[in-house]
Write an enzyme that holds these catalytic residues in place. Structure first.
Site, short mmCIF file in Angstrom:
data_model
loop_
_atom_site.label_atom_id
_atom_site.label_comp_id
_atom_site.label_asym_id
_atom_site.label_seq_id
_atom_site.Cartn_x
_atom_site.Cartn_y
_atom_site.Cartn_z
N GLY A 42 8.61 5.52 6.23
CA GLY A 42 7.71 6.37 5.45
C GLY A 42 8.41 7.47 4.68
O GLY A 42 7.76 8.37 4.15
N GLY A 53 0.87 -1.18 0.00
CA GLY A 53 0.00 0.00 0.00
C GLY A 53 0.90 1.22 0.00
O GLY A 53 2.13 1.08 -0.02
N ASP A 85 6.65 4.41 -10.66
CA ASP A 85 7.39 3.95 -9.48
C ASP A 85 8.84 3.61 -9.83
O ASP A 85 9.26 2.47 -9.81
CB ASP A 85 6.70 2.73 -8.85
CG ASP A 85 5.99 3.13 -7.57
OD1 ASP A 85 5.73 4.34 -7.37
OD2 ASP A 85 5.70 2.24 -6.74
N ARG A 122 -2.83 0.74 -9.62
CA ARG A 122 -1.81 -0.23 -10.04
C ARG A 122 -2.45 -1.59 -10.30
O ARG A 122 -3.57 -1.86 -9.81
CB ARG A 122 -0.77 -0.40 -8.92
CG ARG A 122 -0.16 0.90 -8.45
CD ARG A 122 0.24 0.84 -6.98
NE ARG A 122 0.59 2.18 -6.48
CZ ARG A 122 1.82 2.62 -6.33
NH1 ARG A 122 2.84 1.84 -6.59
NH2 ARG A 122 2.05 3.85 -5.92
N ASP A 144 2.90 -4.24 -8.17
CA ASP A 144 2.51 -3.00 -7.48
C ASP A 144 3.19 -1.78 -8.09
O ASP A 144 2.86 -0.65 -7.75
CB ASP A 144 2.83 -3.08 -5.98
CG ASP A 144 4.26 -3.47 -5.71
OD1 ASP A 144 4.70 -4.50 -6.25
OD2 ASP A 144 4.96 -2.75 -4.99
N ASN A 145 4.14 -2.00 -8.98
CA ASN A 145 4.80 -0.87 -9.65
C ASN A 145 4.33 -0.73 -11.09
O ASN A 145 4.94 0.00 -11.87
CB ASN A 145 6.32 -1.05 -9.62
CG ASN A 145 6.88 -0.96 -8.21
OD1 ASN A 145 6.27 -0.33 -7.35
ND2 ASN A 145 8.00 -1.60 -7.96
P1 AMP Z 1 8.76 0.25 -3.63
O1 AMP Z 1 9.87 -0.74 -3.58
O2 AMP Z 1 9.19 1.67 -3.39
O3 AMP Z 1 7.90 0.10 -4.83
O4 AMP Z 1 7.84 -0.08 -2.36
C1 AMP Z 1 7.27 -1.34 -2.09
C2 AMP Z 1 6.36 -1.23 -0.88
O5 AMP Z 1 7.09 -0.84 0.27
C3 AMP Z 1 5.24 -0.21 -1.03
O6 AMP Z 1 4.12 -0.69 -0.35
C4 AMP Z 1 5.83 1.02 -0.36
O7 AMP Z 1 4.85 1.88 0.11
C5 AMP Z 1 6.62 0.40 0.77
N1 AMP Z 1 7.79 1.21 1.15
C6 AMP Z 1 8.95 1.36 0.49
N2 AMP Z 1 9.79 2.16 1.14
C7 AMP Z 1 9.17 2.53 2.28
C8 AMP Z 1 9.50 3.34 3.39
N3 AMP Z 1 10.70 3.94 3.49
N4 AMP Z 1 8.59 3.48 4.37
C9 AMP Z 1 7.40 2.89 4.31
N5 AMP Z 1 7.02 2.10 3.29
C10 AMP Z 1 7.88 1.91 2.28
MG MG Z 2 6.33 0.80 -5.53
#
Ligand code: AMP
Ligand code: MG
Length: 475
Positions: free
Chosen positions: A120, A84, A256, A177, A246-247
């Site tokens: 976050g 999410g 993403d 997505r 998800d991307n």
């Molecule tokens: P990503 O690899 O950036 O596509 O992220 C994959 C999942 O991890 C998604 O659900 C993001 O919201 C979550 N996510 C990635 N980095 C963080 C972070 N630093 N803090 C919280 N959630 C994260």
């Molecule tokens: Mg992502």
């Protein structure tokens, strides 16, 4: 004010309302005035300082409906329902003068219910890479999310080392997505899935409404858009790096950005994401992975489409991809699509020459576009080792070009500048010291990537040593 958030208002049970948590001493690093004008943003948002002020208060048009979307995704082939917006927030939606919607999405906004113990946050390094990368793809003609604004800060965020915390606002037609549909399907939340499907068709795929089965039409549209997108990636040597579902945007746009990279030397199996030990997301795997992801999406449509409808939608991927890819590649090389077999053989042997000679992909396509085919000697033969092989190839190539009735202009199909990893790295190092001059210069160059003025500029040159940088997924 002209700001909406129809996703949050129509589907509030598909996520959570969350306020952004500003970073320490946030400052505007970059602002995209061209995009702000294209989107016809409301007047207060034309000033990035206003946006920044609005992010600091809970009752402004950018924060009062800020929303974290819930979704899942197949990550490296494994289903993960725990995803999410863990650090992103959908702030608002604007409708441009052509009645097209655009989400304003803040990345690095602070923790949400979907952060899974992570912080976050986003770091300046990855935010700046996405900011410049997305704009560059847009100007190359590759559909992408866009970059509106980047904020830097004096906060430290820990990844593999301490880094500068940052946020960016990006825009996209929506942030829906593949993983959104998958999540509500696998969670057996049929009512939510139904509402999500209907919302998507109503607001984003209205052309599917009149079809016999609008859901099958939606699936078919996503398949074709994704096939066209990946054909463009392959043509330009772009590697996304983390094609988890998800991307993947349902709009068929690049979305993403993580450890993305353009190829420097042509290496068909190049992998840039250093967590990708199996090479799942290698350059030459991207078309197959896109189809794998579409199969995962189609599974979530199985309550709304018959097996035959799903098969029919998925079966359009391969022909759409092949047709687009061949058309784009032959056009870049100035080869005739009517002499298809010979032209394709010449294209294949060109790619083989580049690969065996460790030659730069983008730079040599540009050299080909600049070359005069009436010259008997290949103008760039001195940079190749196996010159006999190149000479033979050049002779066949130029004969085919000369045989064409009219020769087309190739410079506008072969960029002189792309956001190469080493250039992005230099821009990041300066930005870490609050100097965004190289970032601005790269944005300017990549917004006119076909202009001959760049052919004499260092941005157009491949990196000096034959590099292959592996990039971190942690951002
Ligand atoms: P990503 O690899 O950036 O596509 O992220 C994959 C999942 O991890 C998604 O659900 C993001 O919201 C979550 N996510 C990635 N980095 C963080 C972070 N630093 N803090 C919280 N959630 C994260
Ligand atoms: Mg992502």
């Amino acid at each position: 004010m002209g700001l909406l958030n129809r996703y949050a208002e129509t589907l509030p049970e598909l996520g959570s309302f969350v306020l952004p948590e500003p970073l320490k001493d946030m400052r505007v690093g970059l602002f995209n005035t061209t995009l702000a004008n294209e989107l016809a943003l409301p007047e207060p948002l034309m000033k990035p300082q206003n946006m920044l002020d609005w992010l600091h208060s809970p009752v402004t048009p950018l924060t009062q409906r800020a929303f974290a979307q819930k979704y899942g995704g197949h990550q490296f082939g494994q289903w993960n329902p725990e995803l999410g917006d863990g650090r992103g927030l959908l702030l608002a939606e604007v409708i441009d003068s052509n009645a097209q919607p655009h989400d304003l999405h803040l990345k690095g906004a602070g923790p949400t219910p979907y952060s899974r113990h992570a912080d976050g946050r986003a770091v300046l390094r990855s935010t700046l890479r996405e900011y410049i990368g997305a704009e560059a793809l847009h100007y190359l003609g590759i559909p992408s999310s866009r970059s509106l604004c980047l904020f830097t800060s004096s906060d430290t965020v820990y990844r593999e080392r301490s880094e500068t915390g940052a946020m960016m606002i990006r825009t996209a037609p929506s942030h829906i997505r593949f993983g959104h549909f998958e999540y509500y399907f696998y969670a057996s939340q049929t009512d939510k899935l139904q509402r999500l499907l209907d919302f998507t068709i109503k607001h984003h795929f209205a052309e599917c409404k009149e079809a016999t089965n609008p859901y099958a039409a939606l699936l078919g549209a996503v398949v074709r858009r994704t096939a066209r997108l990946v054909a463009l990636w392959q043509t330009h040597g772009f590697v996304h790096g983390v094609m988890n579902t998800d991307n993947m945007s349902i709009h068929g746009i690049t979305f993403d950005y993580g450890p993305f990279s353009f190829l420097d030397n042509y290496e068909s199996g190049a992998v840039f994401n250093h967590s990708d030990h199996q090479g799942r997301y290698a350059f030459n795997q991207q078309p197959g992975i896109a189809l794998w992801n579409l199969n995962a999406l189609a599974h979530a449509f199985s309550g709304h489409c018959s097996v035959d409808e799903i098969k029919a939608a998925l079966s359009t991927f391969e022909p759409t991809f092949i047709l687009q890819y061949q058309h784009l590649m032959l056009s870049r090389m100035g080869l005739d699509t009517s002499e298809q077999e010979q032209s394709l053989a010449l294209m294949q042997s060109w790619l083989q020459v580049l690969e065996t000679e460790n030659q730069d992909y983008t730079y040599n396509f540009r050299q080909l576009a600049l070359a005069n085919v009436s010259s008997i000697e290949c103008p760039f033969r001195d940079t190749f080792v196996d010159r006999e092989k190149l000479d033979a190839w050049w002779e066949s190539y130029r004969q085919l070009r000369l045989a064409r009735e009219e020769d087309t202009e190739l410079l506008s199909l072969n960029p002189a500048v792309i956001p190469r990893t080493h250039l992005l790295q230099q821009a990041i190092e300066l930005a870490e010291n609050n100097d965004f001059s190289l970032s601005e210069a790269l944005l300017e160059a990549t917004s006119t990537p076909f202009d001959t003025k760049w052919d004499t500029h260092p941005f157009s040159k491949p990196p000096s040593s034959s590099t292959h940088t592996s990039l971190s997924c942690s951002s």
